[in-house]
Design a protein around this motif. Structure first.
Motif, mmCIF file in Angstrom:
data_model
loop_
_atom_site.group_PDB
_atom_site.id
_atom_site.type_symbol
_atom_site.label_atom_id
_atom_site.label_comp_id
_atom_site.label_asym_id
_atom_site.label_seq_id
_atom_site.Cartn_x
_atom_site.Cartn_y
_atom_site.Cartn_z
ATOM 1 N N ALA A 122 3.467 50.599 45.060
ATOM 2 C CA ALA A 122 3.422 51.894 45.728
ATOM 3 C C ALA A 122 1.990 52.340 46.010
ATOM 4 O O ALA A 122 1.776 53.406 46.581
ATOM 5 C CB ALA A 122 4.134 52.946 44.880
ATOM 6 N N GLU A 123 1.018 51.520 45.646
ATOM 7 C CA GLU A 123 -0.385 51.847 45.836
ATOM 8 C C GLU A 123 -0.933 51.155 47.079
ATOM 9 O O GLU A 123 -0.327 50.220 47.599
ATOM 10 C CB GLU A 123 -1.192 51.389 44.612
ATOM 11 N N PRO A 124 -2.093 51.617 47.587
ATOM 12 C CA PRO A 124 -2.746 50.883 48.668
ATOM 13 C C PRO A 124 -2.954 49.418 48.287
ATOM 14 O O PRO A 124 -3.372 49.113 47.173
ATOM 15 C CB PRO A 124 -4.084 51.620 48.827
ATOM 16 N N GLY A 125 -2.652 48.537 49.200
ATOM 17 C CA GLY A 125 -2.746 47.109 48.933
ATOM 18 C C GLY A 125 -1.471 46.497 48.416
ATOM 19 O O GLY A 125 -1.381 45.278 48.298
ATOM 20 N N GLY A 126 -0.479 47.340 48.107
ATOM 21 C CA GLY A 126 0.767 46.806 47.556
ATOM 22 C C GLY A 126 1.590 46.038 48.569
ATOM 23 O O GLY A 126 2.234 45.049 48.223
ATOM 24 N N TRP A 127 1.598 46.507 49.813
ATOM 25 C CA TRP A 127 2.320 45.808 50.889
ATOM 26 C C TRP A 127 1.324 45.491 51.988
ATOM 27 O O TRP A 127 0.677 46.388 52.539
ATOM 28 C CB TRP A 127 3.473 46.663 51.418
ATOM 29 N N GLN A 128 1.192 44.222 52.292
ATOM 30 C CA GLN A 128 0.186 43.754 53.240
ATOM 31 C C GLN A 128 0.848 42.974 54.375
ATOM 32 O O GLN A 128 1.865 42.307 54.162
ATOM 33 C CB GLN A 128 -0.838 42.872 52.531
ATOM 34 N N ARG A 129 0.252 43.056 55.550
ATOM 35 C CA ARG A 129 0.759 42.299 56.693
ATOM 36 C C ARG A 129 0.075 40.946 56.720
ATOM 37 O O ARG A 129 -1.143 40.844 56.889
ATOM 38 C CB ARG A 129 0.523 43.052 57.997
ATOM 39 N N VAL A 130 0.862 39.889 56.523
ATOM 40 C CA VAL A 130 0.360 38.524 56.496
ATOM 41 C C VAL A 130 1.104 37.722 57.561
ATOM 42 O O VAL A 130 2.332 37.625 57.511
ATOM 43 C CB VAL A 130 0.557 37.897 55.098
ATOM 44 N N ASP B 16 -4.028 26.514 49.961
ATOM 45 C CA ASP B 16 -3.766 26.078 51.335
ATOM 46 C C ASP B 16 -3.386 27.261 52.232
ATOM 47 O O ASP B 16 -2.531 27.145 53.114
ATOM 48 C CB ASP B 16 -2.650 25.029 51.375
ATOM 49 N N GLY B 17 -4.018 28.411 51.977
ATOM 50 C CA GLY B 17 -3.764 29.577 52.798
ATOM 51 C C GLY B 17 -2.462 30.291 52.502
ATOM 52 O O GLY B 17 -2.036 31.142 53.291
ATOM 53 N N ILE B 18 -1.824 29.993 51.368
ATOM 54 C CA ILE B 18 -0.518 30.563 51.032
ATOM 55 C C ILE B 18 -0.604 31.210 49.657
ATOM 56 O O ILE B 18 -1.018 30.577 48.685
ATOM 57 C CB ILE B 18 0.570 29.471 51.043
ATOM 58 N N ALA B 19 -0.196 32.468 49.572
ATOM 59 C CA ALA B 19 -0.192 33.161 48.291
ATOM 60 C C ALA B 19 0.902 32.601 47.394
ATOM 61 O O ALA B 19 2.017 32.309 47.845
ATOM 62 C CB ALA B 19 0.019 34.658 48.496
ATOM 63 N N ALA B 20 0.599 32.437 46.113
ATOM 64 C CA ALA B 20 1.539 31.865 45.146
ATOM 65 C C ALA B 20 1.162 32.377 43.765
ATOM 66 O O ALA B 20 0.225 33.161 43.612
ATOM 67 C CB ALA B 20 1.507 30.338 45.196
ATOM 68 N N GLY B 21 1.891 31.918 42.748
ATOM 69 C CA GLY B 21 1.598 32.304 41.384
ATOM 70 C C GLY B 21 2.272 33.602 41.001
ATOM 71 O O GLY B 21 1.630 34.645 40.878
ATOM 72 N N TYR B 22 3.594 33.542 40.797
ATOM 73 C CA TYR B 22 4.378 34.721 40.442
ATOM 74 C C TYR B 22 4.808 34.643 38.982
ATOM 75 O O TYR B 22 5.065 33.558 38.457
ATOM 76 C CB TYR B 22 5.598 34.837 41.363
ATOM 77 N N ALA B 23 4.881 35.802 38.315
ATOM 78 C CA ALA B 23 5.193 35.837 36.895
ATOM 79 C C ALA B 23 6.589 35.295 36.633
ATOM 80 O O ALA B 23 7.509 35.471 37.438
ATOM 81 C CB ALA B 23 5.091 37.270 36.367
ATOM 82 N N HIS B 24 6.745 34.659 35.459
ATOM 83 C CA HIS B 24 8.036 34.082 35.071
ATOM 84 C C HIS B 24 8.899 35.194 34.471
ATOM 85 O O HIS B 24 9.253 35.172 33.284
ATOM 86 C CB HIS B 24 7.801 32.946 34.078
ATOM 87 N N THR B 25 9.232 36.166 35.312
ATOM 88 C CA THR B 25 9.973 37.367 34.921
ATOM 89 C C THR B 25 10.946 37.719 36.030
ATOM 90 O O THR B 25 10.801 37.242 37.165
ATOM 91 C CB THR B 25 9.013 38.558 34.715
ATOM 92 N N PRO B 26 11.920 38.599 35.768
ATOM 93 C CA PRO B 26 12.763 39.078 36.869
ATOM 94 C C PRO B 26 11.944 39.755 37.960
ATOM 95 O O PRO B 26 12.237 39.610 39.154
ATOM 96 C CB PRO B 26 13.705 40.066 36.172
ATOM 97 N N GLN B 27 10.916 40.515 37.560
ATOM 98 C CA GLN B 27 10.077 41.183 38.538
ATOM 99 C C GLN B 27 9.326 40.172 39.396
ATOM 100 O O GLN B 27 9.200 40.336 40.615
ATOM 101 C CB GLN B 27 9.085 42.115 37.833
ATOM 102 N N PRO C 67 -5.001 42.965 55.420
ATOM 103 C CA PRO C 67 -6.062 42.249 54.700
ATOM 104 C C PRO C 67 -6.969 41.474 55.648
ATOM 105 O O PRO C 67 -6.525 40.956 56.675
ATOM 106 C CB PRO C 67 -5.272 41.293 53.795
ATOM 107 N N ARG C 68 -8.228 41.409 55.321
ATOM 108 C CA ARG C 68 -9.154 40.612 56.123
ATOM 109 C C ARG C 68 -8.988 39.125 55.857
ATOM 110 O O ARG C 68 -9.288 38.306 56.714
ATOM 111 C CB ARG C 68 -10.584 41.069 55.860
ATOM 112 N N ASN C 69 -8.500 38.789 54.671
ATOM 113 C CA ASN C 69 -8.140 37.401 54.383
ATOM 114 C C ASN C 69 -6.772 37.146 55.015
ATOM 115 O O ASN C 69 -5.809 37.836 54.688
ATOM 116 C CB ASN C 69 -8.079 37.183 52.878
ATOM 117 N N PRO C 70 -6.633 36.187 55.903
ATOM 118 C CA PRO C 70 -5.345 35.978 56.569
ATOM 119 C C PRO C 70 -4.217 35.607 55.625
ATOM 120 O O PRO C 70 -3.039 35.766 55.969
ATOM 121 C CB PRO C 70 -5.629 34.846 57.566
ATOM 122 N N ALA C 71 -4.552 35.135 54.418
ATOM 123 C CA ALA C 71 -3.522 34.800 53.434
ATOM 124 C C ALA C 71 -3.113 36.008 52.598
ATOM 125 O O ALA C 71 -2.149 35.930 51.834
ATOM 126 C CB ALA C 71 -4.016 33.681 52.507
ATOM 127 N N GLY C 72 -3.836 37.131 52.750
ATOM 128 C CA GLY C 72 -3.568 38.314 51.942
ATOM 129 C C GLY C 72 -4.635 38.506 50.884
ATOM 130 O O GLY C 72 -5.338 37.573 50.494
#
Length: 279
Positions: free
Chosen positions: A112-120, A138-149, A81-86
């Motif tokens: 499994a699609e392009p963009g699914g796994w990124q180097r951060v 603050d440069g950190i990815a967050a916000g995950y669903a309230h699910t097992p996934q 990603p061009r964004n250093p945070a992803g």
């Protein structure tokens, strides 16, 4: 309501590679990083709302959002990603409900699609289209669903990011919850040079995507799951995976690693029957 699933435990062995690079470093953080959380807790959400519902989805990733992709040690695609945070991705996939028969076993969408796994910051981390992340703070990815996934995606991202940046106070604060007893040890680790802000490429290149996950137990406030990361194929042609057991807690509206001052349990297995792959 708590849903539990018990599984047989594979043979415990001495492990290396991914485990040495990530789990051993993570264990040091689990023992010593509470001060980071205390110092930065004001930056985290206190609303308690489901972050997928409470945030606006990012626009779909485009070719302009990434540089030329690469592959990991196993030949699997990794996007840069061009964004250093992803690069956040639009949340267009289905979010599972407790009433769904595959509530504990369905994979998150889009990995499994392009963009699914990124180097951060040198480590490979997941960005799904169904279970987060949905925001960058603050440069950190967050916000995950309230699910097992969502717990599984957050676990894979958090382990690799903390391993890549064990001395980054803001990162540890955002991705972990640790006990107050670990505060002094965390400062001592930084002072002694054991917790660098950024690990060198010789370390981070081993922080690759795990192949699969398995939910051992799930409640709305705690998910206990295992991640399985591929090891180099042995001369006999046998494929094996290092597995690590991770506790994720729902804290201040997001999934975070729960530190308990102990090494994370690790094993190896040669069979992923019953595991959920990211496809």
């Amino acid at each position: 309501m708590t849903t539990e699933r018990r599984n047989t435990t594979p043979e415990v062995r001495q492990v290396s590679g991914w485990t040495v690079a990530s789990v051993a470093l993570l264990a040091l953080i689990l023992i010593a990083a509470a001060i980071a959380f205390a110092a930065h807790r004001t930056h985290t959400s206190t609303t308690g709302r489901d972050p997928v519902a409470a945030t606006t989805s990012a626009p779909p990733a485009t070719g302009e959002s990434f540089d030329v992709p690469t592959v990991d040690a196993f030949g699997r695609r990794v996007d840069i990603p061009r964004n250093p945070a992803g690069q956040l991705r639009a949340q267009t996939g289905p979010v599972r409900q407790p009433s769904d028969p595959d509530w504990l076993t369905a994979p998150p969408s889009g990995l499994a699609e392009p963009g699914g796994w990124q180097r951060v910051h040198g480590a490979v981390v997941p960005f799904s289209t169904s279970d987060g992340p949905t925001r960058v703070r603050d440069g950190i990815a967050a916000g995950y669903a309230h699910t097992p996934q969502g717990a599984a995606v957050a676990a894979a991202a958090s382990i690799n990011q903390v391993a890549a940046r064990p001395g980054d106070r803001a990162l540890v604060a955002a991705r972990m919850v640790l006990t107050a007893a670990d505060q002094a040890a965390f400062d001592a680790g930084i002072a002694a040079g054991k917790l660098p802000v950024q690990q060198p490429e010789s370390v981070t290149r081993a922080l690759v995507a795990p192949d699969a996950y398995r939910i051992d137990s799930y409640a709305t406030d705690l998910a206990v799951l295992r991640l399985a990361a591929r090891t180099p194929t042995e001369p006999t042609g046998t494929r094996s995976w290092v597995t690590v057991t991770v506790g994720m807690v729902w804290h201040e509206g997001d999934w975070r690693l729960r530190g308990n001052g102990q090494q994370l349990p690790t094993t190896t297995t040669t069979d992923l029957t019953g595991w959920t792959r990211w496809s």
